[in-house]
Design a protein around this motif. Structure first.
Motif, PDB file in Angstrom:
ATOM      1  N   GLY A 156     -10.485   8.345   7.079  1.00  0.00           N
ATOM      2  CA  GLY A 156     -11.573   7.517   6.531  1.00  0.00           C
ATOM      3  C   GLY A 156     -11.605   6.111   7.119  1.00  0.00           C
ATOM      4  N   LYS A 157     -10.547   5.767   7.859  1.00  0.00           N
ATOM      5  CA  LYS A 157     -10.462   4.422   8.437  1.00  0.00           C
ATOM      6  C   LYS A 157     -10.858   4.407   9.913  1.00  0.00           C
ATOM      7  N   ALA A 158     -11.249   5.572  10.443  1.00  0.00           N
ATOM      8  CA  ALA A 158     -11.523   5.671  11.889  1.00  0.00           C
ATOM      9  C   ALA A 158     -12.645   4.719  12.321  1.00  0.00           C
ATOM     10  N   GLY A 164       4.322  -9.154   4.027  1.00  0.00           N
ATOM     11  CA  GLY A 164       3.043  -9.665   4.519  1.00  0.00           C
ATOM     12  C   GLY A 164       2.149 -10.053   3.349  1.00  0.00           C
ATOM     13  N   ASP A 165       2.331  -9.349   2.239  1.00  0.00           N
ATOM     14  CA  ASP A 165       1.586  -9.694   1.018  1.00  0.00           C
ATOM     15  C   ASP A 165       2.228  -9.024  -0.183  1.00  0.00           C
ATOM     16  N   GLU A 166       1.894  -9.604  -1.330  1.00  0.00           N
ATOM     17  CA  GLU A 166       2.371  -9.028  -2.591  1.00  0.00           C
ATOM     18  C   GLU A 166       1.273  -9.139  -3.636  1.00  0.00           C
ATOM     19  N   ARG A 167       1.258  -8.201  -4.527  1.00  0.00           N
ATOM     20  CA  ARG A 167       0.302  -8.259  -5.638  1.00  0.00           C
ATOM     21  C   ARG A 167       0.921  -9.078  -6.755  1.00  0.00           C
ATOM     22  N   CYS A 168       0.099  -9.839  -7.477  1.00  0.00           N
ATOM     23  CA  CYS A 168       0.618 -10.698  -8.543  1.00  0.00           C
ATOM     24  C   CYS A 168       0.888  -9.884  -9.808  1.00  0.00           C
ATOM     25  N   GLY A 207     -11.062  -2.885   6.829  1.00  0.00           N
ATOM     26  CA  GLY A 207     -10.461  -3.579   7.966  1.00  0.00           C
ATOM     27  C   GLY A 207      -9.523  -4.696   7.569  1.00  0.00           C
ATOM     28  N   HIS A 208      -9.223  -4.802   6.246  1.00  0.00           N
ATOM     29  CA  HIS A 208      -8.269  -5.849   5.860  1.00  0.00           C
ATOM     30  C   HIS A 208      -6.856  -5.465   6.274  1.00  0.00           C
ATOM     31  N   VAL A 209      -6.042  -6.482   6.573  1.00  0.00           N
ATOM     32  CA  VAL A 209      -4.612  -6.300   6.814  1.00  0.00           C
ATOM     33  C   VAL A 209      -3.874  -7.267   5.899  1.00  0.00           C
ATOM     34  N   ALA A 210      -2.656  -6.971   5.500  1.00  0.00           N
ATOM     35  CA  ALA A 210      -1.968  -7.729   4.462  1.00  0.00           C
ATOM     36  C   ALA A 210      -2.987  -7.914   3.343  1.00  0.00           C
ATOM     37  N   SER A 211      -3.162  -9.121   2.796  1.00  0.00           N
ATOM     38  CA  SER A 211      -4.275  -9.316   1.869  1.00  0.00           C
ATOM     39  C   SER A 211      -5.252 -10.323   2.452  1.00  0.00           C
ATOM     40  N   PRO A 228     -10.884  -7.880  -3.151  1.00  0.00           N
ATOM     41  CA  PRO A 228     -11.710  -6.807  -3.720  1.00  0.00           C
ATOM     42  C   PRO A 228     -10.897  -5.551  -4.050  1.00  0.00           C
ATOM     43  N   LYS A 229      -9.656  -5.476  -3.519  1.00  0.00           N
ATOM     44  CA  LYS A 229      -8.839  -4.266  -3.766  1.00  0.00           C
ATOM     45  C   LYS A 229      -7.919  -4.536  -4.957  1.00  0.00           C
ATOM     46  N   PRO A 230      -7.932  -3.670  -5.976  1.00  0.00           N
ATOM     47  CA  PRO A 230      -7.070  -3.929  -7.158  1.00  0.00           C
ATOM     48  C   PRO A 230      -5.584  -3.775  -6.826  1.00  0.00           C
ATOM     49  N   GLY A 257       0.821  -1.203   0.000  1.00  0.00           N
ATOM     50  CA  GLY A 257       0.000   0.000   0.000  1.00  0.00           C
ATOM     51  C   GLY A 257       0.857   1.256   0.000  1.00  0.00           C
ATOM     52  N   ARG A 258       0.217   2.391   0.295  1.00  0.00           N
ATOM     53  CA  ARG A 258       0.893   3.694   0.216  1.00  0.00           C
ATOM     54  C   ARG A 258       1.621   4.061   1.516  1.00  0.00           C
ATOM     55  N   THR A 259       1.061   3.644   2.658  1.00  0.00           N
ATOM     56  CA  THR A 259       1.563   4.137   3.951  1.00  0.00           C
ATOM     57  C   THR A 259       3.043   3.846   4.201  1.00  0.00           C
ATOM     58  N   PRO A 260       3.592   2.689   3.775  1.00  0.00           N
ATOM     59  CA  PRO A 260       4.994   2.392   4.103  1.00  0.00           C
ATOM     60  C   PRO A 260       6.017   3.369   3.523  1.00  0.00           C
TER      61      PRO A 260
HETATM   62  C1  6PG Z   1      -1.588  -4.106  -0.029  1.00  0.00           C
HETATM   63  C2  6PG Z   1      -1.447  -4.022   1.453  1.00  0.00           C
HETATM   64  C3  6PG Z   1      -2.711  -3.640   2.190  1.00  0.00           C
HETATM   65  C4  6PG Z   1      -2.491  -2.213   2.666  1.00  0.00           C
HETATM   66  C5  6PG Z   1      -3.794  -1.561   3.091  1.00  0.00           C
HETATM   67  C6  6PG Z   1      -3.590  -0.091   3.410  1.00  0.00           C
HETATM   68  O1  6PG Z   1      -0.703  -4.688  -0.656  1.00  0.00           O
HETATM   69  O2  6PG Z   1      -2.541  -3.552  -0.549  1.00  0.00           O
HETATM   70  O3  6PG Z   1      -0.586  -4.785   2.063  1.00  0.00           O
HETATM   71  O4  6PG Z   1      -3.011  -4.445   3.269  1.00  0.00           O
HETATM   72  O5  6PG Z   1      -1.592  -2.207   3.754  1.00  0.00           O
HETATM   73  O6  6PG Z   1      -4.700  -1.684   2.029  1.00  0.00           O
HETATM   74  O7  6PG Z   1      -3.175   0.542   2.250  1.00  0.00           O
HETATM   75  P1  6PG Z   1      -2.758   2.101   2.250  1.00  0.00           P
HETATM   76  O8  6PG Z   1      -1.543   2.213   3.097  1.00  0.00           O
HETATM   77  O9  6PG Z   1      -2.491   2.415   0.815  1.00  0.00           O
HETATM   78  O10 6PG Z   1      -3.919   2.865   2.833  1.00  0.00           O
END
Ligand code: 6PG
Length: 241
Positions: free
Chosen positions: A205-207, A75-79, A152-156, A177-179, A46-49
């Protein structure tokens, strides 16, 4: 900062302050190692890291903290291929590994561009080769870094993925569900076993979903992770009050 039964919540007024604090905590953990002691960490996507990586590089250079013997997993990777903008490895390569000159032997990326069964098996054997294992063969990572999505998902690990609740696989290929939809993710058991788990949550938006996750044991994937662990650190750049 508020302490509760199974988590500590660190609230910051903005994403930079959150990244600064998480980076400083990470370097403190690394600084507590005996020399030559390896450290295994799973990075999030995701973007936060990105802000965390830049801040970690800055502080590591300022404080002279070594990343020798740190082994990086995900923790996860996109294919998608490693040069794709949606690839989680690529963000770390650009903003963390290159600036810190991390050598290839320390980087154990999930080969999302390959056949999924091969990629899952390769990632699993790699993390189990390098990490400590518990009696069930689950990797016991020193640190897992996670983000959280609006659902509320973490990793995938997504709310609709019921199979994940029962699975003891270290890594699984899933459709989310997340592209991009096809992903490879660590399972709940490995997240429960990690010595430390830090969830960095950016965006007001995640509060609501964070509140719901803190108020129950299984309403969201994050809630499941929190209730499976004795302690988790949560960093946010918004106030829940
Ligand atoms: C991914 C992530 C996912 C991500 C959250 C938050 O590969 O999509 O591992 O779990 O951490 O969707 O994403 P943002 O940091 O972009 O809000």
């Amino acid at each position: 900062m508020t302490d509760s039964k199974n988590h500590t919540l660190h609230v910051f007024s903005n994403a930079v302050a959150m990244a600064e604090s998480a980076a400083s905590c990470w370097l403190k953990l690394l600084g507590q190692r005996n020399s030559g002691q390896q450290f295994t960490v799973a990075l999030s996507g995701g973007r936060t890291p990105r802000a965390l990586y830049s801040e970690t590089v800055k502080q590591a250079c300022d404080k002279g903290v070594s990343f020798d013997d740190v082994h990086f997993f995900w923790g996860d990777e996109r294919c998608v291929p490693p040069d794709d903008g949606e690839n989680n490895f690529q963000i770390a390569a650009e903003h963390l590994f290159a600036p810190l000159q991390i050598v290839e032997e320390q980087i154990h990326r999930i080969k999302g561009e390959c056949d999924e069964t091969f990629a899952v098996n390769q990632a699993e054997s790699e993390i189990c080769r390098v990490s400590e294992l518990n009696d069930d063969g689950q990797p016991v990572l020193d640190l897992v870094l996670l983000g959280m999505g609006e659902d509320g998902h973490v990793a995938s690990l997504f709310p609709s993925d019921k199979e994940a609740f029962e699975s003891s696989a270290v890594y699984r290929a899933i459709t989310g569900p997340k592209p991009p939809p096809r992903r490879i993710t660590l399972g709940y058991p490995a997240l429960a076993e990690a010595q430390a788990a830090w969830v960095l949550i950016s965006g007001k938006g995640k509060a609501d979903v964070l509140r719901a996750s803190l108020a129950s044991d299984d309403s969201t994937p994050l809630a499941r992770v929190l209730s499976s662990r004795t302690h988790t650190e949560i960093f946010t750049d918004f106030d829940l009050a």
